[in-house]
Design an enzyme around this catalytic site. Sequence first.
Site, short mmCIF file in Angstrom:
data_model
loop_
_atom_site.label_atom_id
_atom_site.label_comp_id
_atom_site.label_asym_id
_atom_site.label_seq_id
_atom_site.Cartn_x
_atom_site.Cartn_y
_atom_site.Cartn_z
N LYS A 54 0.80 -1.35 -0.01
CA LYS A 54 -0.07 -0.06 0.09
C LYS A 54 0.81 1.45 -0.12
CE LYS A 54 -3.79 -2.54 2.41
NZ LYS A 54 -4.59 -3.00 3.17
N GLN A 98 -4.65 -1.52 9.61
CA GLN A 98 -4.53 -2.76 8.99
C GLN A 98 -5.07 -3.95 9.97
OE1 GLN A 98 -3.46 -3.64 5.75
NE2 GLN A 98 -4.04 -5.61 6.29
N ASP A 121 -11.19 2.62 4.13
CA ASP A 121 -11.40 1.09 3.95
C ASP A 121 -13.02 1.06 4.05
OD1 ASP A 121 -9.68 -0.78 3.98
OD2 ASP A 121 -9.17 -0.82 5.63
#
Length: 291
Positions: A54, A98, A121
């Site tokens: 990422k 994450q 997200d």
Amino acid sequence: MTAKRIDGKATAADLRAAVALEVDELEEKHRFTPGLAVVLVGEDPASQVYVGAKHKATLEVGMKSFEHRLPADTSEAKLLDLVQQLNSRDDVDGILVQLPLPKHVDATRILDAIDPKKDVDGFHALNAGLLAAGRAALVPCTPVGAMRLIRQTLPHIAGLHAVIVGRSNIVGKPMAQLLLAADCTVTIAHSKTRGLPAIVRQADIVVAAVGRPEMIRGDWIKPGATVIDVGINRLPGADGSKGRLVGDVAFAEAEKVAGAITPVPGGVGPMTIACLLANTIQAAKARRGLS
Ligand code: NDP
């Protein structure tokens, strides 16, 4: 008949190139560079790979990347504090924590602490609710990526029957909302579903998001159907070595029946990070009232 292979790698590269152009335009016309902050707690090897990928992809499109790698014993309070700091920073447009988080941290509490406007997200309950209500939202990256592949394969999907196998908040449920918003008739299957093969056989579009290697067999697929395989499973290799990656669909069988199918790897996987970058642009523009 052999199915057309849906090339997620190429589509993701096109999307990243489009994002890079948008970054240039935002810098030129609006004098800011979008920024994405990624938080990793602990040393989970798969998470480290994802976070590294990422970071690299964010820099490659010209955005700012802020990485926060914290030790596995970081307290929930400390993590909440970091999230609050990132919420208040003007140079951070997107925040991603994450998953999975260590067991002593309540992941829901952390995700709910992220400013919904920076929730790239799309896991915050507010964004999930907005999506369900058919309103503008930040939508989880993997289903958004899968939807892009579906739309490029099938330009007219209204009225088609989509069967999604899997009902997680990350993939299955938002996927169902996106297909419903696109006027598909949607069936969501899960581990308690009875007669799954017969249900999948009715589908014009099959989305597999189960996490079970090659569970969906070729004879479950309606001839000509579009098959989107979200699953990423690593088979055990010989002598403890790393085995190959397979999806949730038995590709070699399904390919003989389907009209189009995503491979694993090279299908939905590459779309996820590209859509994360696109979500960051969306968040950056929305925060500043740009269309
Ligand atoms: P989860 O484990 O959260 O959810 C799996 C879902 O599959 C659940 O809804 C479960 O049902 C259902 N399920 C499990 N067994 C069966 C069965 N025998 N029959 C029917 N349904 C079943 O997984 P995720 O949604 O997070 O991920 C799914 C897959 O997608 C995984 O392989 C994951 O690695 C991959 N993935 C890929 C991404 C990418 O970037 N391409 C990103 C995210 C995930 P129930 O709810 O009843 O338990």
